[in-house]
Design an enzyme around this catalytic site. Sequence first.
Site, short mmCIF file in Angstrom:
data_model
loop_
_atom_site.label_atom_id
_atom_site.label_comp_id
_atom_site.label_asym_id
_atom_site.label_seq_id
_atom_site.Cartn_x
_atom_site.Cartn_y
_atom_site.Cartn_z
CE1 TYR A 99 -40.54 -27.09 40.89
CE2 TYR A 99 -41.81 -29.11 40.84
CZ TYR A 99 -41.74 -27.74 40.71
OH TYR A 99 -42.86 -27.01 40.42
NE ARG A 152 -52.23 -23.08 42.45
CZ ARG A 152 -51.57 -24.23 42.45
NH1 ARG A 152 -51.60 -25.02 43.50
NH2 ARG A 152 -50.84 -24.58 41.40
CE LYS A 170 -43.38 -26.45 37.74
NZ LYS A 170 -44.17 -27.60 37.31
CD GLU A 241 -45.28 -23.76 37.54
OE1 GLU A 241 -45.64 -24.61 38.38
OE2 GLU A 241 -45.27 -23.97 36.32
CG ASP A 242 -46.92 -22.68 41.63
OD1 ASP A 242 -47.61 -23.54 41.05
OD2 ASP A 242 -45.95 -22.98 42.36
CG ASP A 264 -46.39 -27.38 34.48
OD1 ASP A 264 -46.54 -28.22 33.57
OD2 ASP A 264 -45.88 -27.66 35.57
CG ASP A 265 -49.60 -24.55 38.43
OD1 ASP A 265 -48.85 -25.32 39.04
OD2 ASP A 265 -49.35 -23.35 38.25
CG ASN A 404 -46.37 -31.97 44.55
OD1 ASN A 404 -46.06 -33.06 45.00
ND2 ASN A 404 -46.49 -31.75 43.25
#
Length: 547
Positions: A99, A152, A170, A241-242, A264-265, A404
């Site tokens: 990750y 993203r 993930k 996610e993203d 989650d973001d 990150n």
Amino acid sequence: MNPTKPRLYPRGADLLHNPLLNKGTGFTEAEREALDLRGLLPSRVATLAQQTERVLRNVRGQPTALSKYRYLTGLLDRNTTLFYRLVIDNLDEIMPIIYTPTVGQACQQYGHVFRQARGLFIGINDRGRVVDILRNWPYTDVRIIVVTDGERILGLGDLGANGMGIPIGKLALYTACAGVHPASCLPITLDVGTNNQALLDDPLYIGLPQKRERGEAYDAFVEEFILAAQYLYPRAIVQFEDFGNMNAFRLLRKYRDRICTFDDDIQGTAAVALAGVYSALRLTGGRLADQRFVFLGAGEAGIGIGDLIVTALENEGLSESEARRCCWFVDSKGLVVASRGDLAEHKRPFAHDHAFIPDLQAAVEALKPTALIGVSGVGSTFTRPIVETMARINQRPIIFALSNPTSKAECTAEQAYTWTDGRAVFASGSPFDPVTVAGQTFVPGQGNNAYIFPGVGLGVIACGATRITDEMFYAAAKTLAGLVHEGDLALGRIYPALDQIRQVSAAIGVAVARVAYANHLATIPEPDDLLKAVRAQMYDPIYESYV
């Protein structure tokens, strides 16, 4: 021994090519005889521990982090049990490879190193047949879907279909950190094109070579995916996610009360940051209500953290307006204030009446925050003057550089500790090595969402929750903070050690399930011993006998 049992399994080469069942040299003599494996394997039978030692040596022998990632991906493709045994037993060493930060580099080069598909790629050109594509997935008891459209990816931006490395990573953490069975995990990329011109010009790009779809066509495609996923996998969590800011908040609002979903973001990042704040306050003193937070970045992560802090402050007795006044945001144009006419909808609840300030340095000077939280995706933005100002106005400044991968961190651990003479309470999104300042060694905490989302998923599965609420993330944050010991704090670490993460996930799973039961969201009767029931859900990578 049941002589008919081997007939339940593939045989010979087919068995060796099934990663969930393959043991490699770990097949026993009896299994080799019964399952037609003679001659297909070297003669000596190895234990799982011996195999783990062998692959760990091979990982360590790789010259770069990316080559280690590729080796581990290959291992996952051929022997799932061995992969997860290695990861769980060496989480500190392996997690930064599978990750963040290495997964970011892997995504950037995903098309160039592509070997074997994992998960499902569903293109917008597949509209009208999404349910048929989902049926191609070989496992039917899917409990967690992590889905991205690649717009993203971490702080790296639009990587299109190359972003598949994120859902895969993930879900690997769901299994390693919380014991969600790997056959219950489904990574999905919704390929709607990319606006990254370098990818569009790259003949080796693996996604649709077209600009991103927007508007009604995009929404209809996502809706078709959601309906198909619910039809085939009605017990599955859908984790967004993203996604880009323009879609992430909107999709969460649209689906959070319809299906079992979260982003989650937005929510996972919020919970891990709030947990870090609670732990930091044990070092700095004072109440949450006494803090003033300045955020650099007003996207998914920043607004998500702000919203959860507001929830926590309301639970401590503040009104919503009072709670929001504790949180101030600086975006790429300056301080988010009510007089600005260029604010996106998700920023407006935090747009306070205040004179406009054009930059972070001036905002810190004017607002005098106790905590500075970086979620900008822009590296090196916590400059020395800014950090030194935080140290001047606070005895123990809270500085979280959460972007990150490592290259996008607002400052390094060494900078935070050095520029504050060791007084900073620091956390980062990616791992940093310990830092020694004036003879004292600090172990920086990693505010990694892996402390939160695996346990949330585990709890939802354990109780059969039909929805995932903000209260669950608040409970997760409080639980995580409560698991930080005095020994951790003495080192400056505001999160538990990573080798405790399965215990952390179990505890969070219990907390989440309790919220579900209290709010009548659970579909499984509440057991007498909830912790025992949660732990019973957790997959442990060991070899089972096939004979």
